[in-house]
Design a protein around this motif. Structure first.
Motif, mmCIF file in Angstrom:
data_model
loop_
_atom_site.group_PDB
_atom_site.id
_atom_site.type_symbol
_atom_site.label_atom_id
_atom_site.label_comp_id
_atom_site.label_asym_id
_atom_site.label_seq_id
_atom_site.Cartn_x
_atom_site.Cartn_y
_atom_site.Cartn_z
ATOM 1 N N LYS A 3 -0.774 -4.438 6.524
ATOM 2 C CA LYS A 3 0.399 -3.986 5.796
ATOM 3 C C LYS A 3 1.297 -3.145 6.707
ATOM 4 O O LYS A 3 0.824 -2.521 7.655
ATOM 5 C CB LYS A 3 -0.045 -3.188 4.581
ATOM 6 C CG LYS A 3 -0.763 -4.055 3.545
ATOM 7 C CD LYS A 3 -1.346 -3.234 2.430
ATOM 8 C CE LYS A 3 -0.249 -2.561 1.632
ATOM 9 N NZ LYS A 3 -0.757 -1.860 0.453
ATOM 10 N N ILE A 4 2.574 -3.130 6.385
ATOM 11 C CA ILE A 4 3.556 -2.415 7.208
ATOM 12 C C ILE A 4 3.199 -0.935 7.320
ATOM 13 O O ILE A 4 3.249 -0.357 8.408
ATOM 14 C CB ILE A 4 4.979 -2.594 6.615
ATOM 15 C CG1 ILE A 4 5.374 -4.070 6.587
ATOM 16 C CG2 ILE A 4 6.001 -1.751 7.362
ATOM 17 C CD1 ILE A 4 5.532 -4.731 7.913
ATOM 18 N N ASP A 5 2.846 -0.299 6.210
ATOM 19 C CA ASP A 5 2.535 1.131 6.228
ATOM 20 C C ASP A 5 1.355 1.432 7.155
ATOM 21 O O ASP A 5 1.421 2.353 7.983
ATOM 22 C CB ASP A 5 2.282 1.667 4.821
ATOM 23 C CG ASP A 5 1.179 0.933 4.064
ATOM 24 O OD1 ASP A 5 0.759 -0.165 4.490
ATOM 25 O OD2 ASP A 5 0.742 1.458 3.021
ATOM 26 N N GLY A 53 5.521 5.115 8.176
ATOM 27 C CA GLY A 53 4.344 4.589 7.494
ATOM 28 C C GLY A 53 4.107 5.257 6.153
ATOM 29 O O GLY A 53 3.797 4.584 5.159
ATOM 30 N N TYR A 56 6.757 4.010 3.673
ATOM 31 C CA TYR A 56 6.416 2.660 3.201
ATOM 32 C C TYR A 56 5.238 2.704 2.224
ATOM 33 O O TYR A 56 5.174 1.917 1.287
ATOM 34 C CB TYR A 56 6.103 1.722 4.368
ATOM 35 C CG TYR A 56 7.335 1.164 5.035
ATOM 36 C CD1 TYR A 56 8.098 0.181 4.413
ATOM 37 C CD2 TYR A 56 7.745 1.600 6.283
ATOM 38 C CE1 TYR A 56 9.233 -0.339 5.019
ATOM 39 C CE2 TYR A 56 8.874 1.084 6.901
ATOM 40 C CZ TYR A 56 9.616 0.116 6.258
ATOM 41 O OH TYR A 56 10.734 -0.400 6.860
ATOM 42 N N ARG A 57 4.313 3.629 2.447
ATOM 43 C CA ARG A 57 3.166 3.774 1.548
ATOM 44 C C ARG A 57 3.620 4.320 0.186
ATOM 45 O O ARG A 57 3.158 3.869 -0.859
ATOM 46 C CB ARG A 57 2.141 4.707 2.182
ATOM 47 C CG ARG A 57 0.969 5.036 1.309
ATOM 48 C CD ARG A 57 0.103 3.845 1.091
ATOM 49 N NE ARG A 57 -1.229 4.156 1.544
ATOM 50 C CZ ARG A 57 -2.184 3.279 1.625
ATOM 51 N NH1 ARG A 57 -1.959 2.035 1.297
ATOM 52 N NH2 ARG A 57 -3.359 3.601 2.025
ATOM 53 N N PRO A 60 6.231 1.156 -2.045
ATOM 54 C CA PRO A 60 5.763 -0.184 -1.656
ATOM 55 C C PRO A 60 6.843 -1.262 -1.724
ATOM 56 O O PRO A 60 6.752 -2.264 -1.024
ATOM 57 C CB PRO A 60 4.642 -0.485 -2.647
ATOM 58 C CG PRO A 60 4.292 0.792 -3.292
ATOM 59 C CD PRO A 60 5.446 1.719 -3.131
ATOM 60 N N GLN A 63 8.263 -2.622 1.523
ATOM 61 C CA GLN A 63 7.500 -3.555 2.344
ATOM 62 C C GLN A 63 7.765 -5.017 2.002
ATOM 63 O O GLN A 63 7.426 -5.905 2.772
ATOM 64 C CB GLN A 63 6.003 -3.276 2.201
ATOM 65 C CG GLN A 63 5.607 -1.909 2.709
ATOM 66 C CD GLN A 63 4.113 -1.708 2.718
ATOM 67 O OE1 GLN A 63 3.388 -2.497 3.322
ATOM 68 N NE2 GLN A 63 3.641 -0.667 2.069
ATOM 69 N N ALA A 68 11.488 -4.856 6.555
ATOM 70 C CA ALA A 68 10.339 -4.021 6.932
ATOM 71 C C ALA A 68 9.671 -4.554 8.189
ATOM 72 O O ALA A 68 9.306 -3.781 9.083
ATOM 73 C CB ALA A 68 9.350 -3.949 5.777
ATOM 74 N N LYS A 69 9.509 -5.857 8.279
ATOM 75 C CA LYS A 69 8.891 -6.457 9.469
ATOM 76 C C LYS A 69 9.787 -6.273 10.698
ATOM 77 O O LYS A 69 9.308 -5.988 11.791
ATOM 78 C CB LYS A 69 8.604 -7.928 9.220
ATOM 79 C CG LYS A 69 7.491 -8.153 8.223
ATOM 80 C CD LYS A 69 7.208 -9.634 8.035
ATOM 81 C CE LYS A 69 6.101 -9.825 7.025
ATOM 82 N NZ LYS A 69 6.553 -10.182 5.713
ATOM 83 N N LEU A 72 9.429 -2.681 11.772
ATOM 84 C CA LEU A 72 8.174 -2.462 12.488
ATOM 85 C C LEU A 72 8.266 -3.002 13.918
ATOM 86 O O LEU A 72 7.859 -2.321 14.869
ATOM 87 C CB LEU A 72 7.022 -3.126 11.744
ATOM 88 C CG LEU A 72 5.651 -3.069 12.416
ATOM 89 C CD1 LEU A 72 5.181 -1.633 12.599
ATOM 90 C CD2 LEU A 72 4.638 -3.869 11.608
ATOM 91 N N ASN A 115 17.195 -1.024 4.519
ATOM 92 C CA ASN A 115 16.098 -1.338 3.624
ATOM 93 C C ASN A 115 15.982 -0.282 2.518
ATOM 94 O O ASN A 115 15.736 -0.623 1.356
ATOM 95 C CB ASN A 115 14.783 -1.451 4.399
ATOM 96 C CG ASN A 115 13.693 -2.165 3.630
ATOM 97 O OD1 ASN A 115 13.923 -2.784 2.595
ATOM 98 N ND2 ASN A 115 12.484 -2.079 4.141
#
Length: 135
Positions: A3-5, A53, A56-57, A60, A63, A68-69, A72, A115
């Protein structure tokens, strides 16, 4: 892919470890010419990536987007390559990598902002952007 986070938090921990090793090496050698490299590893790497992170957590919905990708990829790579570029600037007077990575860093932060705006102001009602309790 994780996951991103989690990816942001793991990358931040790697930057912290490298930054601490560099700080110890500089202190032992009494040579602080690479203090800007150490500072950028800790600020862009540890602090910024960890905050990304955690955000993002907490949200959600962030993400779910391709943004988001992209964030990252840009910010994760810049956290390592920008300090490397600063090293080359100091040690070898080659500034190209630092210049390019400063713009990659900026692009990552702009994508993060886009985002955030997308999720907070334009997300569908079925996917709220409010913080969720961590289970």
């Amino acid at each position: 892919m994780p996951k991103i986070d989690i990816s942001f938090i793991l990358l931040s921990a790697i930057c912290l470890i490298i930054g601490i090793f560099l700080g110890i090496w500089m202190a032992a050698a009494h040579d602080f010419q690479f203090a800007p490299v150490h500072a950028h590893l800790n600020l862009l790497g540890w602090a910024s990536l960890a905050l990304f992170g955690l955000i993002y957590r907490a949200y959600p919905t962030l993400q779910a987007s391709w943004l988001a990708k992209a964030h990252l990829l840009l910010s994760g790579s810049a956290a390592f390559a920008f300090p490397l570029g600063i090293y080359y600037s100091i040690a070898h007077e080659q500034h190209g990598l630092a210049i390019v990575m400063s713009f990659v860093t900026l692009a990552g932060v702009v994508i993060f902002f886009v985002n955030l705006v997308r999720a907070f102001f334009f997300a569908s009602a079925s996917a709220p952007a409010v913080a969720q309790p961590i289970a």
